[in-house]
Design a protein around this motif. Structure first.
Motif, PDB file in Angstrom:
ATOM      1  N   ASP A  35       0.825  -1.199   0.000  1.00 10.33           N
ATOM      2  CA  ASP A  35       0.000   0.000   0.000  1.00 10.33           C
ATOM      3  C   ASP A  35       0.862   1.252   0.000  1.00 10.33           C
ATOM      4  O   ASP A  35       0.411   2.329   0.362  1.00 10.33           O
ATOM      5  CB  ASP A  35      -0.939   0.013   1.208  1.00 10.33           C
ATOM      6  N   GLU A  37       2.216   2.856  -2.526  1.00 12.46           N
ATOM      7  CA  GLU A  37       2.217   3.636  -3.766  1.00 12.46           C
ATOM      8  C   GLU A  37       3.619   3.617  -4.383  1.00 12.46           C
ATOM      9  O   GLU A  37       4.164   2.559  -4.654  1.00 12.46           O
ATOM     10  CB  GLU A  37       1.701   5.049  -3.488  1.00 12.46           C
ATOM     11  N   ARG A  38       4.240   4.781  -4.595  1.00 14.40           N
ATOM     12  CA  ARG A  38       5.556   4.793  -5.236  1.00 14.40           C
ATOM     13  C   ARG A  38       6.675   4.306  -4.309  1.00 14.40           C
ATOM     14  O   ARG A  38       7.832   4.212  -4.709  1.00 14.40           O
ATOM     15  CB  ARG A  38       5.876   6.197  -5.748  1.00 14.40           C
ATOM     16  N   ARG A  39       6.322   4.002  -3.065  1.00 13.01           N
ATOM     17  CA  ARG A  39       7.289   3.400  -2.150  1.00 13.01           C
ATOM     18  C   ARG A  39       7.737   2.034  -2.670  1.00 13.01           C
ATOM     19  O   ARG A  39       8.868   1.597  -2.457  1.00 13.01           O
ATOM     20  CB  ARG A  39       6.682   3.295  -0.757  1.00 13.01           C
ATOM     21  N   LYS A  40       6.845   1.347  -3.374  1.00  8.76           N
ATOM     22  CA  LYS A  40       7.196   0.058  -3.970  1.00  8.76           C
ATOM     23  C   LYS A  40       8.269   0.239  -5.034  1.00  8.76           C
ATOM     24  O   LYS A  40       9.177  -0.594  -5.174  1.00  8.76           O
ATOM     25  CB  LYS A  40       5.947  -0.598  -4.563  1.00  8.76           C
ATOM     26  N   GLN A 112       3.848  -0.292 -12.619  1.00  8.48           N
ATOM     27  CA  GLN A 112       2.460   0.059 -12.954  1.00  8.48           C
ATOM     28  C   GLN A 112       1.879  -0.920 -13.981  1.00  8.48           C
ATOM     29  O   GLN A 112       1.263  -0.534 -14.977  1.00  8.48           O
ATOM     30  CB  GLN A 112       2.380   1.498 -13.455  1.00  8.48           C
ATOM     31  N   GLU A 154      -0.531  -2.144  -9.060  1.00  8.21           N
ATOM     32  CA  GLU A 154      -1.503  -1.740  -8.053  1.00  8.21           C
ATOM     33  C   GLU A 154      -2.649  -2.747  -7.956  1.00  8.21           C
ATOM     34  O   GLU A 154      -3.419  -2.718  -6.999  1.00  8.21           O
ATOM     35  CB  GLU A 154      -2.066  -0.352  -8.386  1.00  8.21           C
ATOM     36  N   ARG A 172       3.092   0.970   3.557  1.00  9.06           N
ATOM     37  CA  ARG A 172       3.181   2.428   3.603  1.00  9.06           C
ATOM     38  C   ARG A 172       3.864   2.900   4.876  1.00  9.06           C
ATOM     39  O   ARG A 172       4.502   3.951   4.911  1.00  9.06           O
ATOM     40  CB  ARG A 172       1.770   3.028   3.492  1.00  9.06           C
TER      41      ARG A 172
END
Length: 275
Positions: A35, A37-40, A112, A154, A172
């Motif tokens: 969860d 986001e761009r942390r992945k 993505q 996602e 997150r």
């Protein structure tokens, strides 16, 4: 990984060992979920560099204006004079990864993936399972000993593609509790009550800042924080994943006030200056 831009209280050593050391018939594939986001994306990039792999290729399926290739070839024509369409950016980067894997270790990050056509999921599964990529009439073989494939989406991956990969969760916020000690930050043992107050506060919050985040919080406590509202702002400003509404909740009023009181009572400013 912290030196490469990703810091977490979680320990991913076991998952990475499973990915790299388990037997496989195809390309070792890591599915990065979470969860964050761009942390992945930060996780995947930092892991690639932390493994000592100098060549990292990246493709984002939501990027509608991908960077131009190093060499731009003129459009080709068939015997009927018809122009062939340009090669898709995905085909360009995957074929490049396959070619370079023949000689050097390389990581290919496909980000993505939920935005990709389902047919591309099938092609990526074929790459992960059989170690080759087809572009029009050509086939590019990949070296399974050199190529690592990181997938970020996602949405859940296509079933067969998920079965061909190892999945890791990137949150997150840091779910693992870390209890810090004064000596880790150059402070004397008599500041322990302050650290106990922070531990109580972090448990109430349900998250613990990373080491560098907590070091910044201690520094701000020395230089700037005078009230519980100041402390709320510092916690939100310094620690990734802090919930702003949670910080403002009634149940955190007492832990915040207690910590401020202990800090003032112990003259924490002097302790940190002396250290």
């Amino acid at each position: 990984m912290a030196e490469q831009g990703f810091e977490s209280n979680e320990d991913y050593e076991f998952q990475v060992r499973c990915l790299l050391e388990s037997p496989t018939r195809g390309i070792r594939t890591l599915n990065v979920e979470g969860d964050g986001e761009r942390r992945k994306t930060a996780f995947a990039t930092a892991l690639a560099h932390a493994l000592g792999i100098g060549q990292v290729l990246y493709h984002d399926f939501t990027d509608r204006k991908p960077p131009l290739p190093a060499v731009i070839l003129p459009p080709s024509k068939d015997e009927m004079g018809r122009e062939e369409p340009p090669i898709d950016p995905l085909d360009t980067i995957v074929s490049e990864a396959c070619a370079q894997s023949e000689g050097d270790p390389i990581v290919l990050i496909l980000d993505q993936l939920q935005a990709a056509d389902f047919r591309e999921h099938i092609r990526i599964h074929r790459l992960a399972s059989n170690a080759y990529w087809e572009v029009r009439d050509g086939r590019y073989e990949a070296n399974p000993h050199h190529l690592l494939l990181f997938l970020i989406s996602e949405d859940p991956l296509y079933h067969a593609l998920q079965k061909a990969s190892f999945r890791v969760w990137v949150s997150r916020l840091s779910e693992r509790e870390v209890i810090y000690r004064p000596d880790q930050f150059g402070l004397e043992a008599d500041t322990q009550p302050l650290f106990d107050a922070f531990t109580h506060l972090f448990r109430a919050l349900g998250t613990t800042p990373t080491f560098s985040e907590f070091a910044h919080i201690l520094s701000d406590l020395q230089c700037h924080v005078r009230t519980s509202e100041h402390l709320r702002l510092v916690l939100y400003g310094r620690a990734e994943g802090m919930d702003r509404l949670r910080l403002a909740s009634e149940e955190l009023v007492d832990p915040l006030e207690d910590l401020i009181g202990i800090a003032h009572q112990m003259l924490v400013t002097e302790h940190i200056e002396l250290s």
